[in-house]
Design a protein around this motif. Structure first.
Motif, short mmCIF file in Angstrom:
data_model
loop_
_atom_site.label_atom_id
_atom_site.label_comp_id
_atom_site.label_asym_id
_atom_site.label_seq_id
_atom_site.Cartn_x
_atom_site.Cartn_y
_atom_site.Cartn_z
N LEU A 1 0.82 -1.22 0.00
CA LEU A 1 0.00 0.00 0.00
C LEU A 1 0.86 1.27 0.00
O LEU A 1 0.35 2.38 -0.09
CB LEU A 1 -0.91 0.03 1.24
N GLY A 2 2.16 1.10 0.17
CA GLY A 2 3.07 2.25 0.16
C GLY A 2 3.03 3.04 1.46
O GLY A 2 3.30 4.25 1.47
N ILE A 3 2.70 2.37 2.56
CA ILE A 3 2.62 3.07 3.85
C ILE A 3 4.02 3.17 4.46
O ILE A 3 4.73 2.16 4.57
CB ILE A 3 1.67 2.33 4.81
N SER A 4 4.40 4.38 4.85
CA SER A 4 5.70 4.59 5.48
C SER A 4 5.49 4.79 6.99
O SER A 4 4.64 5.58 7.40
CB SER A 4 6.36 5.83 4.86
N ILE A 5 6.26 4.07 7.79
CA ILE A 5 6.11 4.16 9.25
C ILE A 5 7.40 4.71 9.82
O ILE A 5 8.46 4.10 9.66
CB ILE A 5 5.77 2.77 9.82
N ARG A 6 7.32 5.85 10.47
CA ARG A 6 8.55 6.52 10.94
C ARG A 6 8.46 6.80 12.43
O ARG A 6 7.54 7.47 12.90
CB ARG A 6 8.73 7.85 10.19
N GLU A 7 9.44 6.29 13.17
CA GLU A 7 9.55 6.58 14.61
C GLU A 7 10.63 7.62 14.83
O GLU A 7 11.49 7.81 13.96
CB GLU A 7 9.99 5.33 15.36
N ASN A 8 10.63 8.21 16.00
CA ASN A 8 11.72 9.10 16.40
C ASN A 8 11.92 10.24 15.39
O ASN A 8 13.04 10.56 15.03
CB ASN A 8 13.02 8.28 16.56
N VAL A 9 10.82 10.81 14.91
CA VAL A 9 10.93 11.91 13.95
C VAL A 9 10.37 13.20 14.57
O VAL A 9 9.61 13.17 15.53
CB VAL A 9 10.14 11.62 12.65
N ASP A 10 10.79 14.32 14.01
CA ASP A 10 10.23 15.61 14.42
C ASP A 10 9.37 16.15 13.26
O ASP A 10 9.26 15.51 12.21
CB ASP A 10 11.33 16.60 14.83
N PHE A 11 8.78 17.34 13.46
CA PHE A 11 7.87 17.85 12.43
C PHE A 11 8.60 18.27 11.16
O PHE A 11 8.00 18.30 10.09
CB PHE A 11 7.00 18.98 12.99
#
Ligand code: SF4
Length: 460
Positions: free
Chosen positions: A368-378
Motif C-alpha cells: 500500500l506504500g505506507i511509510s512508518i517513521r519513529e523518532n521523527v520531528d515535524f
C-alpha cells in the motif's frame, strides 16, 4: 591527543519542533488524575511553568504544578534541601493525600538521589502524619510524555498496592486507559457501568481537568481515582490496559500487578474503530458473563451504516497520521476500516515497535506504500509528507503549520489541541468515538472539496 579522540562528527540537524512532549508532563497528568494529589516537579521553575501552560491551554482549566525551584546553587550542590522545603510547603498549603514527584532533566542530569532524600525526609518526620509520596524518574532527554505517563502509573501502582488493603472499598476490575481525553474517560466509565462491573480507573482526570465553574478558587479540584482504590488493585479480578506499544514495549502498572499479585492483565489496543472496540467489549463480556448491552450494539450498527454512507468520500484518501505511538496505531486501525490509506504514520516515540505493531493491523502495509517513521520531528514529517501527496493530516495542533504550508486540512485529535476549543471533549474511544472521528474526517474532506468548487454546491 590521538586521532580517535578527535574523531570528526558527521553534521546533523538537531530536533526541530519535536513530535513529542516533555516526559514530566505525562507524569503530571497522571498525578492530576488521583484524588487529592498534587504534582511536584523536582527541578527548575521553567519546567513547571511550561507544562502548566501546555496543559491549561488544552484543558482550559486551572492547573497547579509545584516546583522545587532549582537555582544555580542547587544545580551544583543538589536539590535535597529544596525538595524538603517544597514538600513541607505543599503539605501546609494543600494538605494533600498524595504528592507525586517527577524529576526534570536538570535534577536527572546532576544525579539527585530522590529516593535517598525521601527516606531521610520521612525519618526526620517520623512523628508526623505524612501524605503518600510517590516518585517517578522522568528524564525528558530519554523519553516522551507517554513514557512519563506510563512510568507514573506504574510508580503509583507499585507504591500504593503494597500498602494494606482498604476494607472500606473493593472493586472487580482495574482499568488503565492510557492518556486519553476526559470525554474518553467518561465514555469508558459509562460502558463499565452498563456492564455492572465495579472498577478502579487510573488515572481519572475527567473531573479535575474538565470540571464545572467555581465560585471560589479550589486548591485541589474534586475528582480523581481514590487512593484506597489504588491500594486495593492487588485484589481485583483482572486488569485491562490499553496500548499495543505498551503491551510489547515496557513494564507497566498492569504487568506489575500480574507479576506481583497474580492479577490477570488483558493488554488491548486503544479501542479506536470497530475491531479494537469489539476486542474490548469481548473482554468485558468474558469477565462479566453478560452480553454487550443493546445500546452499544446499536451504536455499532449505526457506525457501520455510516461507514457505508460515507465510503465514497473517504475511499482511497491519503492521510498523514502523527502523534504518540499508541494513538497512531489506533487511528491506523480505524482508517483502514473506512478505506483511507495512512500513507505516513509518524511519531516522536522510539519504542522500535510501531512498524511491527502496524503490520499486525495492516499486513499489506508495504504494497500500500505506507511509510512508518519513529523518532521523527515535524521537520522530518514535513519533508516526507510532501512526497506522499496527502489529502489530509490527522494529529494534534502541533502539526497545523505544516498542514497549512502543504495546503491540506488537519483533523485535530489527541493532545495538545491548542488552537481550537474542546480538546477535552474530543472522543476517540468506543463505537461513539469512532463515529465522531469518522464524521469529522468525512466532513473535513467534503468541506475542503466544497471550498475549492467553482460553483459552491449546496447538495451532495
Ligand atoms: S528541561 Fe526537560 S523537564 Fe524541563 S521542560 Fe524541558 S524537556 Fe521538560
Amino acid at each position: 591527543m590521538s586521532n580517535s579522540v578527535l574523531k570528526k562528527k558527521e553534521n546533523y540537524t538537531p530536533t526541530t519542533n519535536a513530535c513529542k512532549l516533555c516526559t514530566p508532563l505525562g507524569a503530571s497528568l497522571v498525578f492530576k488524575g488521583i484524588s487529592n494529589a498534587v504534582p511536584l516537579l523536582h527541578g527548575s521553575q521553567g519546567c513547571s511553568t511550561y507544562i502548566r501552560r501546555y496543559v491549561i491551554s488544552h484543558f482550559k482549566e486551572p492547573v497547579d504544578i509545584a516546583s522545587t525551584n532549582f537555582s544555580e546553587e542547587t544545580a551544583i550542590f543538589g536539590g535535597g534541601v529544596n525538595l524538603n522545603l517544597a514538600l513541607d510547603n505543599l503539605r501546609k498549603q494543600y494538605n494533600p493525600e498524595m504528592i507525586g514527584i517527577a524529576t526534570t532533566c536538570l535534577s536527572e542530569t546532576i544525579g539527585d538521589d530522590v529516593a535517598m532524600f525521601l527516606k531521610s525526609y520521612r525519618e526526620q518526620r517520623i512523628d508526623q502524619r505524612l501524605p503518600e509520596i510517590i516518585h517517578v524518574s522522568t528524564p525528558s532527554y530519554r523519553g516522551t510524555h507517554m513514557d512519563g505517563f506510563h512510568g507514573a502509573v506504574q510508580a503509583v501502582v507499585e507504591g500504593l498496592s503494597n500498602k494494606d488493603f482498604d476494607a472500606r472499598s473493593g472493586h472487580q476490575l482495574n482499568i488503565f486507559p492510557s492518556m486519553v481525553s476526559p470525554a474518553d474517560i467518561r465514555h469508558l466509565k459509562d460502558i463499565l457501568k452498563a456492564f455492572g462491573i465495579s472498577y478502579a480507573m487510573l488515572p481519572d482526570y475527567s473531573d479535575r481537568l474538565d470540571g464545572a465553574l467555581w465560585s471560589e478558587y479550589q486548591t485541589i479540584q474534586k475528582g480523581g481515582t481514590d487512593i484506597s482504590e489504588i491500594k486495593n488493585m492487588k485484589k481485583a479480578r483482572a486488569s485491562v490496559e490499553f496500548g499495543k506499544i505498551l503491551e510489547g514495549g515496557r513494564s507497566s502498572g498492569g504487568k506489575y500487578l500480574k507479576d506481583t499479585f497474580g492479577v490477570p492483565c488483558y493488554s488491548l489496543g486503544l479501542p479506536i474503530g470497530v475491531r479494537e472496540t469489539d476486542a474490548f467489549f469481548k473482554v468485558l463480556e468474558n469477565l462479566t458473563g453478560i452480553s454487550t448491552p443493546d445500546r452499544f450494539v446499536s451504536q455499532r450498527e449505526r457506525l457501520i451504516d455510516s461507514f457505508v454512507d460515507g465510503h465514497k468520500y473517504v475511499s482511497g484518501i491519503r492521510a498523514v497520521v502523527y502523534g504518540e505511538e499508541d494513538l497512531v496505531v489506533g487511528m491506523v486501525s480505524l482508517l483502514r476500516e473506512i478505506g483511507i490509506i495512512p500513507v505516513l504514520c509518524a511519531s516522536g516515540g522510539k519504542s522500535g515497535l510501531m512498524e511491527k505493531t502496524i503490520e499486525t493491523i495492516v499486513p499489506e502495509y508495504q504494497p500500500l506504500g505506507i511509510s512508518i517513521r519513529e523518532n521523527v520531528d515535524f521537520m522530518d514529517i514535513e519533508k516526507q509528507a510532501a512526497d506522499f501527496s496527502p489529502d489530509i493530516f490527522i494529529g494534534n495542533s502541533k502539526g497545523y503549520t505544516l498542514s497549512r504550508r502543504i495546503g491540506k486540512p488537519l483533523v485535530r485529535i489527541g493532545f495538545p489541541v491548542h488552537d481550537r476549543i474542546g480538546g477535552s471533549r474530543i472522543r476517540h474511544l468506543g463505537y461513539e468515538g469512532a463515529q465522531e472521528l469518522f464524521d469529522r474526517i468525512v466532513n473535513t474532506l467534503i468541506e475542503k472539496g466544497q471550498e475549492k468548487s467553482e460553483i459552491g454546491y449546496t447538495y451532495i
